[in-house]
Scaffold this motif. Structure first.
Motif, PDB file in Angstrom:
ATOM      1  N   LYS A 306      13.764  40.139  80.000  1.00  9.82           N
ATOM      2  CA  LYS A 306      15.080  40.478  80.558  1.00  9.82           C
ATOM      3  C   LYS A 306      14.952  41.566  81.624  1.00  9.82           C
ATOM      4  O   LYS A 306      15.603  41.514  82.669  1.00  9.82           O
ATOM      5  CB  LYS A 306      16.015  40.949  79.441  1.00  9.82           C
ATOM      6  CG  LYS A 306      16.390  39.883  78.429  1.00  9.82           C
ATOM      7  CD  LYS A 306      17.292  40.445  77.332  1.00  9.82           C
ATOM      8  CE  LYS A 306      18.596  40.983  77.882  1.00  9.82           C
ATOM      9  NZ  LYS A 306      19.490  41.481  76.808  1.00  9.82           N
ATOM     10  N   ALA A 309      13.504  40.177  84.850  1.00  5.82           N
ATOM     11  CA  ALA A 309      14.465  39.333  85.561  1.00  5.82           C
ATOM     12  C   ALA A 309      15.443  40.157  86.387  1.00  5.82           C
ATOM     13  O   ALA A 309      15.988  39.665  87.383  1.00  5.82           O
ATOM     14  CB  ALA A 309      15.226  38.464  84.562  1.00  5.82           C
ATOM     15  N   THR A 333       8.942  29.547  75.100  1.00  2.00           N
ATOM     16  CA  THR A 333       9.998  28.909  75.892  1.00  2.00           C
ATOM     17  C   THR A 333      11.092  29.881  76.312  1.00  2.00           C
ATOM     18  O   THR A 333      11.439  29.941  77.504  1.00  2.00           O
ATOM     19  CB  THR A 333      10.593  27.718  75.124  1.00  2.00           C
ATOM     20  OG1 THR A 333       9.558  26.745  74.902  1.00  2.00           O
ATOM     21  CG2 THR A 333      11.724  27.068  75.917  1.00  2.00           C
ATOM     22  N   GLN A 336       9.810  32.261  79.088  1.00  2.00           N
ATOM     23  CA  GLN A 336       9.637  31.584  80.376  1.00  2.00           C
ATOM     24  C   GLN A 336      10.985  31.271  81.017  1.00  2.00           C
ATOM     25  O   GLN A 336      11.163  31.452  82.234  1.00  2.00           O
ATOM     26  CB  GLN A 336       8.833  30.297  80.184  1.00  2.00           C
ATOM     27  CG  GLN A 336       8.547  29.556  81.481  1.00  2.00           C
ATOM     28  CD  GLN A 336       7.604  28.379  81.275  1.00  2.00           C
ATOM     29  OE1 GLN A 336       7.063  28.181  80.186  1.00  2.00           O
ATOM     30  NE2 GLN A 336       7.401  27.593  82.315  1.00  2.00           N
ATOM     31  N   GLN A 337      11.948  30.831  80.226  1.00  2.00           N
ATOM     32  CA  GLN A 337      13.256  30.479  80.777  1.00  2.00           C
ATOM     33  C   GLN A 337      13.969  31.695  81.358  1.00  2.00           C
ATOM     34  O   GLN A 337      14.559  31.624  82.439  1.00  2.00           O
ATOM     35  CB  GLN A 337      14.115  29.827  79.696  1.00  2.00           C
ATOM     36  CG  GLN A 337      13.668  28.424  79.326  1.00  2.00           C
ATOM     37  CD  GLN A 337      14.514  27.820  78.220  1.00  2.00           C
ATOM     38  OE1 GLN A 337      15.246  28.527  77.518  1.00  2.00           O
ATOM     39  NE2 GLN A 337      14.419  26.511  78.049  1.00  2.00           N
ATOM     40  N   ILE A 338      13.925  32.811  80.651  1.00  2.00           N
ATOM     41  CA  ILE A 338      14.584  34.029  81.137  1.00  2.00           C
ATOM     42  C   ILE A 338      14.022  34.429  82.493  1.00  2.00           C
ATOM     43  O   ILE A 338      14.760  34.758  83.429  1.00  2.00           O
ATOM     44  CB  ILE A 338      14.394  35.179  80.125  1.00  2.00           C
ATOM     45  CG1 ILE A 338      15.142  34.888  78.831  1.00  2.00           C
ATOM     46  CG2 ILE A 338      14.872  36.505  80.723  1.00  2.00           C
ATOM     47  CD1 ILE A 338      14.746  35.807  77.685  1.00  2.00           C
ATOM     48  N   GLU A 340      12.046  32.606  84.731  1.00  2.00           N
ATOM     49  CA  GLU A 340      12.119  31.638  85.827  1.00  2.00           C
ATOM     50  C   GLU A 340      13.545  31.438  86.327  1.00  2.00           C
ATOM     51  O   GLU A 340      13.754  31.136  87.502  1.00  2.00           O
ATOM     52  CB  GLU A 340      11.505  30.312  85.385  1.00  2.00           C
ATOM     53  CG  GLU A 340       9.984  30.402  85.219  1.00  2.00           C
ATOM     54  CD  GLU A 340       9.335  29.060  84.934  1.00  2.00           C
ATOM     55  OE1 GLU A 340      10.062  28.143  84.484  1.00  2.00           O
ATOM     56  OE2 GLU A 340       8.117  28.935  85.157  1.00  2.00           O
ATOM     57  N   ARG A 341      14.541  31.615  85.459  1.00  2.00           N
ATOM     58  CA  ARG A 341      15.928  31.477  85.905  1.00  2.00           C
ATOM     59  C   ARG A 341      16.325  32.580  86.881  1.00  2.00           C
ATOM     60  O   ARG A 341      17.288  32.439  87.630  1.00  2.00           O
ATOM     61  CB  ARG A 341      16.862  31.476  84.696  1.00  2.00           C
ATOM     62  CG  ARG A 341      16.855  30.154  83.931  1.00  2.00           C
ATOM     63  CD  ARG A 341      17.658  30.237  82.652  1.00  2.00           C
ATOM     64  NE  ARG A 341      17.608  28.967  81.924  1.00  2.00           N
ATOM     65  CZ  ARG A 341      18.075  28.793  80.696  1.00  2.00           C
ATOM     66  NH1 ARG A 341      18.639  29.818  80.054  1.00  2.00           N
ATOM     67  NH2 ARG A 341      17.995  27.617  80.100  1.00  2.00           N
ATOM     68  N   SER A 342      15.586  33.674  86.865  1.00  2.00           N
ATOM     69  CA  SER A 342      15.864  34.755  87.818  1.00  2.00           C
ATOM     70  C   SER A 342      15.127  34.546  89.133  1.00  2.00           C
ATOM     71  O   SER A 342      15.266  35.353  90.056  1.00  2.00           O
ATOM     72  CB  SER A 342      15.451  36.099  87.215  1.00  2.00           C
ATOM     73  OG  SER A 342      14.035  36.205  87.137  1.00  2.00           O
ATOM     74  N   GLY A 343      14.321  33.484  89.211  1.00  2.00           N
ATOM     75  CA  GLY A 343      13.540  33.231  90.415  1.00  2.00           C
ATOM     76  C   GLY A 343      12.207  33.947  90.437  1.00  2.00           C
ATOM     77  O   GLY A 343      11.485  33.908  91.443  1.00  2.00           O
ATOM     78  N   LYS A 383      16.440  38.440  94.666  1.00  2.00           N
ATOM     79  CA  LYS A 383      16.820  39.241  93.500  1.00  2.00           C
ATOM     80  C   LYS A 383      17.626  40.466  93.927  1.00  2.00           C
ATOM     81  O   LYS A 383      18.569  40.874  93.239  1.00  2.00           O
ATOM     82  CB  LYS A 383      15.573  39.647  92.705  1.00  2.00           C
ATOM     83  CG  LYS A 383      14.896  38.466  92.003  1.00  2.00           C
ATOM     84  CD  LYS A 383      13.600  38.864  91.317  1.00  2.00           C
ATOM     85  CE  LYS A 383      13.846  39.624  90.034  1.00  2.00           C
ATOM     86  NZ  LYS A 383      12.586  39.885  89.294  1.00  2.00           N
ATOM     87  N   THR A 386      21.351  39.626  94.510  1.00  2.00           N
ATOM     88  CA  THR A 386      22.196  39.408  93.331  1.00  2.00           C
ATOM     89  C   THR A 386      22.261  40.629  92.416  1.00  2.00           C
ATOM     90  O   THR A 386      22.996  40.611  91.424  1.00  2.00           O
ATOM     91  CB  THR A 386      21.677  38.210  92.520  1.00  2.00           C
ATOM     92  OG1 THR A 386      20.320  38.459  92.114  1.00  2.00           O
ATOM     93  CG2 THR A 386      21.715  36.933  93.352  1.00  2.00           C
TER      94      THR A 386
END
Length: 398
Positions: A306, A309, A333, A336-338, A340-343, A383, A386
């Motif tokens: 977190k 990100a 998982t 990785q999702q946290i 990669e969703r932030s770029g 980043k 945003t």
């Protein structure tokens, strides 16, 4: 003159072969450089120093290596698929057989809970049960045929200790050390525990301050850095294989999640919006991504995802995990999702074991640095676009 009672009469005298107990100043204590000692070592140095042990006589084993295991741990292994646990046999053997000057005590604490910057914001800060029980597991390999500790004249101390519960620690360590530290009292144990926590807090604060300086430099220069998400023992070159060192050689600063800056102003900027929206209760609350927040190292890894990100200049996250780590596998998982969703770029080195696959690591490192060279500037820009206004990392650039 006092009259000798039967137990005293038949007790073995010094002339009968027993050596006098060493004074605390000359007491030599061996500590295996393993597992959660990588994040708590300064506590133990502060503790032993306050008890009157000369810091020069606190001897840590060397970094993990295959040579260490072959030379000192052969035939002492126990059945365990966790390499960071298995390799402890080599550390024990090195402390028992590989010292020019004999040790008096081999100290290997069973750490049940860890002091964490997330304490009070998560359910618990427990250690992995396999890691916690490792000292007794490995000890079995040195007493299965004969008691190697007794033969070497080295006392073995493995106190059960809850480092995230400071009020319990003095009692736990007094019980665990009273037979190996001459003349130990409960009162001085409590004082030494306070000194240990003070030393650990000072060490952590110093490294967090350095990490913030790195982020401030990245903000000032608009440069990318990397964050490593791993367990403390992956700092051991024989377990983490210095992958982060290979990456840093390409000019990218590297931070570890254990020493990420947690200053109030930075936390308010990074997590303030989520707190105001009621998604989390504090900057260290991870219930939005990980409701089962019982494991200390796991909690910090999820929080680190977190954090990465939300920090524009962390353009890449490196995840390290040992072979068949049951504690890490459920987190792959969501972590990785946290990220990669932030770029943010995400690369993982899973199933690390005793041997460093030098060729494949070299290729992976070159791949990571290629993507950083190509995309880091865009990642930082997106980043930043945003992120909330008023980033405190810019304050040092004024």
């Amino acid at each position: 003159m006092s009259t000798l009672t039967l137990p005293r009469w038949f007790a073995r005298t010094r002339s009968a072969g027993s050596a006098p107990a060493p004074s605390r100043a000359s007491l030599r204590i061996g500590v295996p450089r393993v597992l959660n000692l990588w994040s708590t070592h300064q506590f133990w140095m502060g503790l032993f120093g306050a008890l009157g042990v000369d810091p020069r006589n606190v001897v840590f084993s060397s970094d993990t290596s295959e040579e260490q295991g072959r030379q000192f741990g052969k035939g002492r292994g126990t059945v365990d698929c966790c390499y960071p646990v298995k390799c402890i046999s080599g550390h024990y053997g090195e402390l028992l057989f590989g010292q020019k000057q004999k040790l008096d005590v081999l100290f290997s604490p069973m750490i049940y809970t860890l002091p964490s910057f997330m304490s009070g914001h998560v359910a618990r800060t427990l250690t992995c049960p396999r890691v916690m029980a490792a000292p007794e597991n490995i000890k079995a390999g040195f007493i299965k045929e004969r008691d190697v500790f007794a033969e070497a004249g080295i006392a073995y101390a493995a106190p059960f200790v809850s480092l995230d519960e400071p009020r319990l620690v003095p009692k736990q360590l007094f019980e665990g050390l009273r037979n190996v530290v001459p003349g130990l009292t409960a009162a001085e144990t409590a004082h030494a525990v306070d000194a240990g926590y003070t030393a650990l807090a000072a060490f952590n604060a110093r490294l967090r301050r350095k990490s913030r300086e790195v982020l401030e430099w990245c903000a000032r220069e608009n440069r990318a850095c990397l964050l490593v998400l791993a367990r403390p023992y992956h700092m051991d070159p024989g377990i983490g294989h210095e992958i982060e060192v290979d990456l840093q050689a390409y000019g990218y600063p590297v931070l570890w999640v254990q020493y990420a800056p947690v200053d109030d102003d930075l936390m308010a900027w990074a997590f303030g919006e989520d707190i105001r929206a009621g998604i989390v209760k504090s900057a260290f609350d991870i219930r939005d991504v990980w409701p089962s927040s019982y494991s200390s190292n796991t909690n910090e890894i999820l929080w680190g995802a977190k954090f990465a990100a939300r920090i524009p200049w962390i353009a890449c996250v490196i995840r390290l995990s040992s072979y068949e780590c049951g504690m890490d596998q459920p987190t792959y998982t969501p972590t990785q999702q946290i990220i990669e969703r932030s770029g943010t770029l995400f690369f993982s080195f899973q199933d690390l074991d005793s041997t460093k696959p030098a060729g494949s690591v070299k290729i992976r490192v070159e791949t990571i640095t290629h993507y950083l060279d190509k995309y880091a500037a865009d990642i930082i820009a997106k980043k930043k676009a945003t992120a909330a206004a008023g980033c405190p990392l810019y304050a040092a650039t004024a």
